[in-house]
Each structure stands twice: as structure tokens, then as C-alpha cells.
Enzyme design. Structure first.
Site, PDB file in Angstrom:
ATOM      1  N   CYS A  89      39.808  84.096  47.378  1.00 19.65           N
ATOM      2  CA  CYS A  89      39.648  85.133  46.351  1.00 19.65           C
ATOM      3  C   CYS A  89      39.721  86.472  47.080  1.00 19.65           C
ATOM      4  CB  CYS A  89      38.282  84.939  45.690  1.00 19.65           C
ATOM      5  SG  CYS A  89      37.801  86.244  44.555  1.00 19.65           S
ATOM      6  N   CYS A 131      45.838  89.082  44.237  1.00 17.04           N
ATOM      7  CA  CYS A 131      44.781  88.274  43.602  1.00 17.04           C
ATOM      8  C   CYS A 131      45.331  86.857  43.558  1.00 17.04           C
ATOM      9  CB  CYS A 131      44.522  88.795  42.190  1.00 17.04           C
ATOM     10  SG  CYS A 131      43.528  87.706  41.161  1.00 17.04           S
TER      11      CYS A 131
END
Ligand code: DGL
Length: 266
Positions: A77, A187
Site C-alpha cells: 500500500c 496506488c
């Protein structure tokens, strides 16, 4: 490390199912490794949370994976990596692999010297992102775009929806007008959207994500630390989620028909 951990699993966590884009690259490169994937979807999106909240959630995720005896953790992440890995490394005695937007290769490959980055708000405002841009994007204009709303649509099963198409157009059109020639997907949820993005940007824009590089880096660290699985035991692949299990299972089925997602109260 006091006892042999080689056949212990690699842990991966993300605020949700986006880290599967990293899992796939890892599993491809390291097929003998056992992997435990944790999706903290109940708390997604992380991208709008404060640094303190992101650190707290990252510690909680790490504790879960440590209880499962993980020998190394991949923070799949960008938002948690850029905001929390420094703290995790100080607190825990195992290797952490962090992800950050691929600004360096984008800047190196750019001919127009204008690159775009689509990432969460917390990634773009992190110190690490600032430092990386300063270091690797000298002489290159970096057009930053917050991807607000994209993660939530994916987490709620609306990856293929008109809302998503509209959001992507809204975010990408202004970057195209500024003549970017490289687009960084900052992302881990965004690589799922690559073909949709390409429909908007056209093939001439180079789209970069960090998946393969992270897998290579993980292998490298396992080798350096002497932690590669020795192949004497059967590997296992486990997936946990604390919300929207159906969305995760449907996604996983598109890659592996035989793997089951487990529900977690967490
Ligand atoms: N996959 C996460 C990332 O790479 C999404 C963050 C979020 O939950 O907003 O940043």
C-alpha cells in the site's frame, strides 16, 4: 534471527484488495513461498486518513501478520508505506518492504520532461513522496493528481462502472492536456484499471506501476537475509479480509479459481 524462519510465510497487507496487484508479481517470482495476505477493507480508504491513523492501522495489521509468524512483511500500500514504514522498522525486528510511487523511472524515461502521478492524498502529502520527487525528478515537472474516490469504488465492487469511467476521465484529461508522456500509478489499486486508463491516455503514454520492482526487491532481501524458502514443505496461500468478502473472492477468482478468501473480525 535465533531460529530458522525460512519456511515461514511472507506477510502482505493493504488497506484493501489493491495489494493483490503486488501479490501476483510476488507469487510469480517466488512460487515456493507461502504468503498471507491481509486486506483491511473495513478501514479503507487510508488515503484520506491522517499520518497518525495510518501508523496505528499499520501497526495493527503488522501485529496480525506477526502472530501468523511472518518472516518478512510487504506493505503493499503506497499510503501505508510512505507514512508508516519508518515507524514499523523501528518497532519490529523483521524486514519490511515498502512501496513508493515510481517517480524515478518515470522521470528517467520522460522525453517531454513532464510526468503525471495519480495517487492518494496521503501519499502525495507524505514526506517520503516529497523527498523522492526532490531527489529523482530534478528538471522534470511532476503533475500530481489525487485519485479521490477510486479506492472506495473498487472496494465496493464498482471497478467496472460508469462512475469509475467518469472519475478517470476527470483525473486524466487535465494531465494529458499538460503533455505528460509518463503516468505513474501511485496506488496499488490502480493497476486493475490499466486497460481503462489506456483507453483514455492512448498507447503512447507510458504507464508505470511498482509491482515487478517490489517483487524483485523482496526476493533480493530474502536472499540477503538468508530467508528464502528451502522448498522442503508445501507452500500455502492465505487471504483474509474484514469487509466485502464477495468482492475479494470475485477478484481472486479471476486469477486463481482454487483459492478461497477467509473472513476476519478485525
Ligand atoms: N492501495 C492503497 C495504496 O496503495 C490504497 C490506499 C487507500 O486506502 O486509500 O495507496
Amino acid at each position: 534471527m535465533s531460529y530458522k524462519m525460512n519456511n515461514n510465510p511472507i506477510g502482505i497487507f493493504d488497506s484493501g484488495i489493491g495489494g493483490i496487484t503486488i501479490y501476483e508479481e510476488l507469487h510469480k517470482l517466488l512460487p515456493n513461498e507461502s504468503i498471507i495476505y491481509l486486506a483491511d477493507s473495513k478501514n479503507a480508504p487510508y488515503g484520506k486518513k491522517s499520518k497518525e491513523q495510518i501508523i496505528e492501522l499499520s501497526i495493527k495489521n503488522t501485529k496480525f501478520l506477526l502472530k501468523k509468524c511472518c518472516k518478512l512483511i510487504v506493505v503493499a500500500c503506497n499510503t501505508a508505506s510512505t507514512n508508516a514504514v519508518k515507524t514499523l522498522r523501528k518497532k519490529y525486528d523483521i524486514p519490511f518492504i515498502r512501496i513508493q510511487p515510481a517517480i524515478k523511472p518515470a522521470a528517467l524515461q520522460s522525453k517531454t520532461k513532464i510526468v503525471g502521478i495519480l495517487a492518494t492524498e496521503s501519499t502525495l502529502s507524505s514526506d517520503l513522496f516529497y523527498e523522492t520527487s526532490q531527489k529523482f525528478a530534478q528538471g522534470v515537472e511532476v503533475i500530481e493528481q489525487k485519485g479521490n474516490g477510486i479506492v472506495s469504488l473498487i472496494e465496493s465492487g464498482k471497478m467496472h462502472s460508469s462512475e469509475m469511467d467518469q472519475l478517470l476521465r476527470k483525473y486524466l484529461d487535465p494531465m494529458l492536456e499538460k503533455n505528460i508522456d509518463n503516468l505513474v500509478l501511485g496506488c496499488t489499486h490502480y493497476p486493475f484499471l490499466r486497460s481503462k486508463i489506456e483507453m483514455i491516455t492512448g498507447k503512447e503514454i507510458n504507464i508505470i506501476d511498482s509491482g515487478e520492482a517490489i517483487a524483485r526487491q523482496t526476493k533480493n532481501i530474502l536472499e540477503i537475509e538468508n530467508l528464502i524458502n528451502d522448498g522442503t514443505t508445501q507452500n500455502t496461500q492465505q487471504f483474509y479480509i474484514n469487509k466485502n468478502i464477495d468482492v475479494f473472492q470475485k477478484l481472486l477468482d479471476t486469477y486463481h479459481k482454487d483459492l478461497k478468501v477467509l473472513r476476519l473480525d478485525f
